[in-house]
Design a protein around this motif. Sequence first.
Motif, PDB file in Angstrom:
ATOM      1  N   VAL A  72       0.835  -1.202   0.000  1.00 19.42           N
ATOM      2  CA  VAL A  72       0.000   0.000   0.000  1.00 19.42           C
ATOM      3  C   VAL A  72       0.872   1.254   0.000  1.00 19.42           C
ATOM      4  CG1 VAL A  72      -1.717   1.305   1.314  1.00 19.42           C
ATOM      5  CG2 VAL A  72      -1.948  -1.181   1.067  1.00 19.42           C
ATOM      6  N   SER A  73       1.954   1.230   0.762  1.00 18.67           N
ATOM      7  CA  SER A  73       2.865   2.375   0.805  1.00 18.67           C
ATOM      8  C   SER A  73       3.420   2.671  -0.581  1.00 18.67           C
ATOM      9  CB  SER A  73       4.003   2.098   1.792  1.00 18.67           C
ATOM     10  OG  SER A  73       4.844   3.219   1.942  1.00 18.67           O
ATOM     11  N   ALA A  74       3.847   1.631  -1.301  1.00 16.68           N
ATOM     12  CA  ALA A  74       4.384   1.822  -2.650  1.00 16.68           C
ATOM     13  C   ALA A  74       3.297   2.285  -3.613  1.00 16.68           C
ATOM     14  CB  ALA A  74       5.023   0.527  -3.143  1.00 16.68           C
ATOM     15  N   PHE A  75       2.107   1.705  -3.528  1.00 19.29           N
ATOM     16  CA  PHE A  75       1.013   2.043  -4.434  1.00 19.29           C
ATOM     17  C   PHE A  75       0.582   3.501  -4.267  1.00 19.29           C
ATOM     18  CE2 PHE A  75      -3.644   1.336  -5.670  1.00 19.29           C
ATOM     19  CZ  PHE A  75      -3.365   1.334  -7.038  1.00 19.29           C
ATOM     20  N   GLY A 127      -3.181  11.076   2.536  1.00 17.55           N
ATOM     21  CA  GLY A 127      -3.261  10.901   3.987  1.00 17.55           C
ATOM     22  C   GLY A 127      -4.572  10.277   4.414  1.00 17.55           C
ATOM     23  N   LEU A 128      -5.656  10.695   3.783  1.00 14.16           N
ATOM     24  CA  LEU A 128      -6.966  10.122   4.098  1.00 14.16           C
ATOM     25  C   LEU A 128      -7.027   8.658   3.688  1.00 14.16           C
ATOM     26  CD1 LEU A 128      -9.906  10.382   5.016  1.00 14.16           C
ATOM     27  CD2 LEU A 128     -10.477  11.191   2.703  1.00 14.16           C
ATOM     28  N   VAL A 129      -6.469   8.338   2.508  1.00 11.38           N
ATOM     29  CA  VAL A 129      -6.438   6.942   2.051  1.00 11.38           C
ATOM     30  C   VAL A 129      -5.630   6.087   3.024  1.00 11.38           C
ATOM     31  CG1 VAL A 129      -5.712   5.400   0.195  1.00 11.38           C
ATOM     32  CG2 VAL A 129      -6.740   7.607  -0.364  1.00 11.38           C
ATOM     33  N   ALA A 130      -4.479   6.603   3.476  1.00  8.64           N
ATOM     34  CA  ALA A 130      -3.653   5.869   4.447  1.00  8.64           C
ATOM     35  C   ALA A 130      -4.405   5.646   5.749  1.00  8.64           C
ATOM     36  CB  ALA A 130      -2.349   6.623   4.703  1.00  8.64           C
ATOM     37  N   ALA A 131      -5.145   6.656   6.192  1.00  8.10           N
ATOM     38  CA  ALA A 131      -5.927   6.532   7.430  1.00  8.10           C
ATOM     39  C   ALA A 131      -7.026   5.485   7.276  1.00  8.10           C
ATOM     40  CB  ALA A 131      -6.527   7.885   7.804  1.00  8.10           C
ATOM     41  N   HIS A 140       4.565  -2.130  16.391  1.00  5.12           N
ATOM     42  CA  HIS A 140       5.239  -0.855  16.620  1.00  5.12           C
ATOM     43  C   HIS A 140       4.430   0.285  16.024  1.00  5.12           C
ATOM     44  CE1 HIS A 140       8.793  -2.235  18.598  1.00  5.12           C
ATOM     45  NE2 HIS A 140       9.200  -2.981  17.596  1.00  5.12           N
ATOM     46  N   ASN A 141       3.476  -0.043  15.172  1.00  2.00           N
ATOM     47  CA  ASN A 141       2.591   0.961  14.593  1.00  2.00           C
ATOM     48  C   ASN A 141       1.635   1.464  15.676  1.00  2.00           C
ATOM     49  OD1 ASN A 141       0.094   1.996  13.279  1.00  2.00           O
ATOM     50  ND2 ASN A 141       1.122   1.397  11.377  1.00  2.00           N
ATOM     51  N   ARG A 142       1.756   2.751  16.022  1.00  2.00           N
ATOM     52  CA  ARG A 142       0.988   3.315  17.130  1.00  2.00           C
ATOM     53  C   ARG A 142      -0.515   3.295  16.861  1.00  2.00           C
ATOM     54  NH1 ARG A 142       3.896   8.839  16.468  1.00  2.00           N
ATOM     55  NH2 ARG A 142       3.799   7.974  14.354  1.00  2.00           N
ATOM     56  N   LEU A 143      -0.887   3.609  15.624  1.00  2.00           N
ATOM     57  CA  LEU A 143      -2.311   3.640  15.283  1.00  2.00           C
ATOM     58  C   LEU A 143      -2.926   2.253  15.396  1.00  2.00           C
ATOM     59  CD1 LEU A 143      -2.192   5.933  12.119  1.00  2.00           C
ATOM     60  CD2 LEU A 143      -2.735   6.584  14.461  1.00  2.00           C
ATOM     61  N   LEU A 144      -2.251   1.279  14.852  1.00  2.81           N
ATOM     62  CA  LEU A 144      -2.747  -0.092  14.875  1.00  2.81           C
ATOM     63  C   LEU A 144      -2.864  -0.602  16.313  1.00  2.81           C
ATOM     64  CD1 LEU A 144      -3.508  -2.641  13.269  1.00  2.81           C
ATOM     65  CD2 LEU A 144      -1.071  -3.186  13.140  1.00  2.81           C
ATOM     66  N   GLY A 200      11.351  -2.019   7.574  1.00  2.10           N
ATOM     67  CA  GLY A 200      10.079  -1.418   7.932  1.00  2.10           C
ATOM     68  C   GLY A 200       9.870   0.000   7.463  1.00  2.10           C
ATOM     69  N   GLN A 201      10.762   0.539   6.615  1.00  2.59           N
ATOM     70  CA  GLN A 201      10.661   1.947   6.219  1.00  2.59           C
ATOM     71  C   GLN A 201       9.322   2.267   5.561  1.00  2.59           C
ATOM     72  OE1 GLN A 201      13.739   3.288   3.546  1.00  2.59           O
ATOM     73  NE2 GLN A 201      12.845   5.319   3.308  1.00  2.59           N
ATOM     74  N   ALA A 202       8.894   1.424   4.621  1.00  6.07           N
ATOM     75  CA  ALA A 202       7.648   1.712   3.900  1.00  6.07           C
ATOM     76  C   ALA A 202       6.454   1.743   4.851  1.00  6.07           C
ATOM     77  CB  ALA A 202       7.429   0.674   2.801  1.00  6.07           C
ATOM     78  N   ALA A 203       6.415   0.815   5.795  1.00  5.83           N
ATOM     79  CA  ALA A 203       5.308   0.769   6.754  1.00  5.83           C
ATOM     80  C   ALA A 203       5.348   1.970   7.690  1.00  5.83           C
ATOM     81  CB  ALA A 203       5.372  -0.533   7.550  1.00  5.83           C
ATOM     82  N   VAL A 204       6.546   2.357   8.130  1.00  5.76           N
ATOM     83  CA  VAL A 204       6.688   3.517   9.017  1.00  5.76           C
ATOM     84  C   VAL A 204       6.197   4.782   8.320  1.00  5.76           C
ATOM     85  CG1 VAL A 204       8.392   5.026  10.115  1.00  5.76           C
ATOM     86  CG2 VAL A 204       8.561   2.549  10.402  1.00  5.76           C
ATOM     87  N   GLU A 205       6.579   4.952   7.056  1.00  9.50           N
ATOM     88  CA  GLU A 205       6.195   6.166   6.345  1.00  9.50           C
ATOM     89  C   GLU A 205       4.714   6.153   5.965  1.00  9.50           C
ATOM     90  OE1 GLU A 205       8.962   7.062   3.223  1.00  9.50           O
ATOM     91  OE2 GLU A 205      10.674   7.095   4.593  1.00  9.50           O
ATOM     92  N   LEU A 206       4.132   4.964   5.801  1.00 11.46           N
ATOM     93  CA  LEU A 206       2.689   4.883   5.579  1.00 11.46           C
ATOM     94  C   LEU A 206       1.933   5.323   6.830  1.00 11.46           C
ATOM     95  CD1 LEU A 206       0.268   4.027   3.816  1.00 11.46           C
ATOM     96  CD2 LEU A 206       0.577   1.693   4.683  1.00 11.46           C
TER      97      LEU A 206
END
Length: 757
Positions: free
Chosen positions: A611-614, A676-680, A714-718, A625-631
């Motif tokens: 999803v981060s790449a898309f 940002g909305l799509v990521a959320a 480690h993802n705070r939102l999750l 984990g860079q892509a997941a962190v930046e997502l």
Amino acid sequence: MKTNEKTVAIRIQIRGVVQGVGFRPHVYRLAMEYGIKGWVLNSSAGVVIEAEGQPLVVDRFLHRVIEEAPPLVRIKEVEVFPIAAKGLSDFVIRESERQAEKKALVPPDIAVCADCRREVTDPGDRRYRYPFTNCTNCGPRFTIVKDVPYDRENTTMAVFPMCSVCREEYENPINRRFHAQPNACPVCGPRLKLVDREGQELPSDKVVALLKAGYIVAVKGLGGFHLACDATNAQTVATLRRRKRREAKPFAVMVRDLEVAYKYCRVNKYEAEWLSSPQAPIVILERNLETILPERELHPGISTRGVMLPYTPMHFLLFDDDLEILVMTSANISDEPLIIDNEEALAKLGEVADYFLIHNREIYNPCDDSVLRVTPLGQTQFYRRARGFVPEGIKLPFKTRPVLALGGEMKSTFCLTRGDEAFLSQHWGDLNHHDNYMCFITSIPRFKKMLAVEPEVLVHDLHPEYQTTRWARSQEGIELRAVQHHWAHMASCMAENSLTGEAVGIICDGTGWGMDGAVWGCEILVGDYSHFERCGHLRYIPLPGGDQAIKRPYRMAFSYLYDVWGEEALSWAECYLKDLGKEERELLIIQCRRGLNSPPTSSLGRLFDAVSAFLGICSFNRYEGQAAVELEEAAGGRIGEPYSCEVYQEDGKWIMDMRPLWRELGGDLRKGKDIGLVAARFHGTVVSMLAEVATKVARAKRLEHVVLSGGSFHNRLLLAKLTQTLEMAGLRVYHQNRVPPGDGGLSLGQAAIAGWR
């Protein structure tokens, strides 16, 4: 109380972290206060006390010995035996003795205390500006110790005979340096030296001027070398990043004091407590956006900052009124081990550092800085558990036979068990690197010696190609046990939370060898330490090119696109996967069609990558984990309305199918919706999906305990939203607060499974 009441005597055996932390002086002072006769000594089994006196007085003495122990003491076990009174005439501190049974625990390294810091900054004190100042309440411990009992001759300080003044402090029971094993001063202790790349010496007090002038300095600290430079100097930080070959991974910083931390970051009271604690870890903080730091060079792509305070006197001497924030990053190249030796530093860092601040005290046990954060739930979460915490034991909810668990391949630690405690090693990094692997293997006998443990069981991951698996299978004369990766994650969380019955595990990470040979990574398990059942997982899709898909998230994105749209994925890729060239697209389409070099995966980490790449956020993982962190960063702290996903049963397991999400998410992209909305909304979908399946499983199995583990948490939102959702469903949710939820905590779970009787 009658003065002629009969004298009684007791022997007290105390085990735990009771050596090198001021415990014997504490006992001595209480004995003087109560008129107790007898003695206290360190032994390889802990601390032993014999006390004679009137019954009520002895009882009060014993109570205060335990209840008022110094702050760094960690008492694990107390045994009291009545003995015959011998009519002793005084109370003394005896020489240490060795016993066949070693149960004493070596303390972790402790940050410089306020008293020692005052001495170092007092021009009238004999230790003014002495970088190796310490006392019973602070200083090096684990990094210098070679054996127990923790006495000077068993440390790397043995080569520094104390001067008469230091010896007097060391032998005076009421002095705070009584039996402080690293005790030293400018006359008799280790020496600091500043040299250039050719080894030419400069005055050591010039180091601050060099840092302010834009130079990079390699600094020998407690557990290894750091690379330090002025964090406000964008050009210098960029130079350090280029020389260290560290393309994108954030740099940690050290600030002069807590006030400077508040200047550059948002710090709550729990974070402030950790920053100022005796462990002095790196704490991940939200940065103040209005600061003038070169954020692109320091922390590209993220809004957090890893911050620590000076934890040795030498660190304090690196700052002045103008220099208040330094990059302070481990002095290694790429993923190589910590450098601990002066000559090695000069040889390996000659093209990285301009100057070297070295000393002649040997580091025996390398130990990196610990890294943690305070979660939105107000709990501590470790990213790396090392300096300040290792080798402190973790209490298990049961007694085990002696086990050596080897962990995984990345962020590796090993774990030894003794009785009802588990002792995790420091962080060793990626064992695919030969030097890391050799450090890992070399440290195992040191831990065995320190704990006096000879394991009966050797545990390794199920993955047949891990270095730890190969090493385990080469060992003879010991029982071997292979433990599935995600079950070990689950058991790790259960063990540190003292759970012994069955629980539901939501285990989410990037990679783990599954029982069916697939790459697992989004698993709903049910089990305990004796068994587990896989009750649900993310629907399998191909991992094209194996490890190449991990390094290049756009490959994983293409795999998902092909899974949803078939040949039409080519047009989606051409539009949204700009880093995927034509030749590679053609290769990927063949791999996805035929399943060539494309093992099936259920990994949540790979879904985040895709999803981060898309979304055009991150196409290459330059660090894990860079892509997941930046997502997660792109979501801006928001959880959006979930997209659709399908949950159904297949062969008795719940399958989480993300194809509906991809169709809706792709539609939002084409409509030009805010990234940002799509990521959320993506985060909201993952939470909804995991909560739905875990709740179904918990109700079907009549269970109420749910454990969350794996690096994805480690993802705070999750972490926060999933916990809230599960608790609203009436479930009790447990997290990892003492070991990392990622692979750094894996060995604890392996040990608990193998040690369960």
